[in-house]
Design a protein around this motif. Structure first.
Motif, PDB file in Angstrom:
ATOM      1  N   ASP A 231       0.854  -1.213   0.000  1.00 16.20           N
ATOM      2  CA  ASP A 231       0.000   0.000   0.000  1.00 16.20           C
ATOM      3  C   ASP A 231       0.883   1.254   0.000  1.00 16.20           C
TER       4      ASP A 231
ATOM      5  N   ARG B  37       1.139   4.271  -2.468  1.00 13.95           N
ATOM      6  CA  ARG B  37       0.838   5.632  -1.969  1.00 13.95           C
ATOM      7  C   ARG B  37       1.967   6.600  -2.327  1.00 13.95           C
ATOM      8  N   HIS B  38       3.202   6.143  -2.195  1.00 10.88           N
ATOM      9  CA  HIS B  38       4.337   7.021  -2.492  1.00 10.88           C
ATOM     10  C   HIS B  38       4.644   7.100  -3.985  1.00 10.88           C
TER      11      HIS B  38
END
Ligand SMILES: Nc1ncnc2c1ncn2[C@@H]1O[C@H](COP(=O)(O)OP(=O)(O)O)[C@@H](O)[C@H]1O
Ligand SMILES: O=P(O)(O)OC[C@H]1O[C@](O)(COP(=O)(O)O)[C@@H](O)[C@@H]1O
Ligand SMILES: [Mg+2]
Length: 461
Positions: A177, A181-182
């Motif tokens: 995740d 996300r990054h």
């Protein structure tokens, strides 16, 4: 078939071999960009024939054959060669690369990080490279640290990992995740056998989610307990550092009456450091490793051997790997602990041996002088910068990693196989253990150098 007498070259067919798979992003993402390799525009490189590696360039894992054997050799394995490909599958301006370091320290980790940053920046024109602090948990519990060549310029001279590392904290869902996300689309995992097992799971989850993310492993462990590759980076530096401890033990032992110098070296399940440090030193009388059980009392035991050695030379040097003799040390239930990664935490075999030796001398020679000097350099041999050989190795390792990722490969480990860098499937490396083979020539060499007992239980009542 007597080949010794052949005075002319004799031709033989290459035995059949199997080419190991090399996962590629296009396996599950059919429409990937395909761009000319930016190396074409770098004046320092001359793209002569063979400069770019083709998918048909392979290397054999085993290069020792018995030509006289009529039985077909067990299937040989080949791997794709490491190196730059003619086209890349990432637009350098869109690359967001993440570097993470996990597990115990090893000389050269900072060099690998430095060369990943400089290589991505200078060779491929990548401008977004991040360090993930504190190991795998850092993906979801810390902010990524932007890295650039100026920042990492002197990191090859520093021991440890500037990103910090950890054990435990592997949470598959949270880490992937966080990668999403990054916006990381390249992930370089530097770590040992545990890290490789984790990386294999991350790669599978990324593939399951069909993410445009290439993830690879760079094997690191001072114990040199990772299989398939020739050796772990930092291992030779660690063996070199171990010499200082053995030399000190030898001086202390020689300067005492009936002196024993006892050195404990790293090596949880594999005794490579102890073995190589013994062979390099020539001052060691007995090398004890996890792969070779030993016993103290009785005929052919360690105590009988030391008694003879002290009578003959007046001193002795013992090298013991931390994982040796663990089943001989009394432990309470509470002491059966594991570290955060599930690795067994050992009792101090050095302290136990020192106590056993002192008790033995009290019983057998109560009126004679005796001393045991116990040296435990443990972290001193892994928390140092890499030596020149390992620094060069770290650079070649990092570059081979970058070339593979930029070419769109994923789920692989880069490393030297018979001296040639290749790409090995992650799940293969994650399970390949590299233990000392006590039946091979190196261990025989240790026993011939030390003349130590073979501790075969047949001598032991
Ligand atoms: N079987 C595994 N599956 C997933 N993650 C693992 C596994 N084994 C270890 N790890 C994780 O890999 C990291 C490093 O593992 P560790 O065994 O401590 O060091 P090393 O990789 O240097 O051998 C830790 O964060 C640990 O939680
Ligand atoms: O760093 P810690 O947790 O004290 O662990 C020490 C252990 O790490 C090792 O250096 C190996 O660690 P890695 O497998 O993480 O490389 C062992 O030799 C030693 O037993
Ligand atoms: Mg390990």
């Amino acid at each position: 078939m007597d080949l010794d007498s052949s005075t002319t070259a004799t031709e033989f067919p290459l035995p059949p071999f199997t080419l190991a798979p090399l996962p590629h992003l296009s396996d599950y993402l059919p429409s990937l960009p395909s761009l000319p390799n930016p190396i074409d525009c770098i004046p320092f490189y001359h793209q002569s024939a063979g400069f770019y590696i083709a998918s048909s360039d392979v290397i054999l894992r085993h290069i020792v054959f018995d030509l006289s054997s009529s039985a077909p050799p067990s299937p040989l394995i080949a791997y794709h060669r490491a190196g730059p490909r003619r086209t890349v599958r990432f637009d350098p301006s869109a690359v967001r690369a993440a570097i993470v370091t996990c597990g115990g320290l090893c000389p050269g980790i900072n060099t690998v990080i430095r060369e990943l940053v400089v290589g991505l920046w200078e060779i491929y024109g990548v401008r977004q490279v991040f360090g993930v602090p504190s190991g795998y948990p850092g993906f979801y519990s810390a902010d990524p640290v932007p890295l650039d060549p100026k920042m990492v310029d002197s990191w090859h001279k520093m021991g440890g990992t500037a990103l910090t590392t950890s054990r435990g904290g592997f949470d598959l869902g949270k880490i992937v995740d966080a990668i999403e996300r990054h916006g990381f689309n390249q992930v370089y995992c530097i770590g040992g056998d545990g890290t490789m097992r984790g990386a294999a799971k991350l790669y599978e989850e990324i593939r399951r989610r069909r993410l445009y993310v290439s993830l690879m492993g760079i094997p690191k462990t001072v114990d040199n307990d990772i299989g398939i590759i020739d050796r772990s980076f930092g291992f030779q530096t660690a063996v070199e550092m171990a010499q200082h401890a053995i030399n000190a033990a030898h001086v202390e032992a020689e300067s005492a009456v009936n002196g024993i110098g006892l050195v404990k070296l790293m090596g949880r399940s594999a005794g490579h450091i102890a073995l190589h440090a013994t062979l390099s030193s020539r001052d060691v009388d007995c090398c004890l490793i996890p792969e070779n059980d030993f016993y103290l009392e009785g005929k052919g035991g360690l105590l009988e051997f030391l008694d003879q050695r002290l009578k003959k030379n007046g001193h002795a040097v013992l090298v013991v790997a931390e994982g040796a003799g663990q089943d001989m040390i009394p432990r309470t239930e509470a002491q059966k602990e594991m570290d955060e990664s599930g690795n067994p935490v050992f009792l101090d075999v050095g302290a136990w041996l020192k106590t056993e030796l002192k008790g033995w001398w009290e019983r057998e020679h109560p009126d004679e002088l005796f001393t045991v000097k116990y040296i435990d350099p443990t972290y001193m041999i892994r928390a140092v910068p890499a030596n020149a050989t390992d620094n060069l190795y770290c650079t070649l390792l990092a570059h081979s990693a970058i070339h593979g990722v930029m070419a769109g490969y994923t789920g692989f480990v880069s490393g030297p196989i018979n001296g040639i860098y290749g790409y090995i499937p992650l799940e293969e490396v994650a399970v390949a253990k590299n233990l000392v083979d006590v039946k091979d020539h190196k261990w025989a060499w240790v026993r011939s150098v030390t003349n130590q007992p073979d501790f075969l239980q047949t001598n032991h009542p």
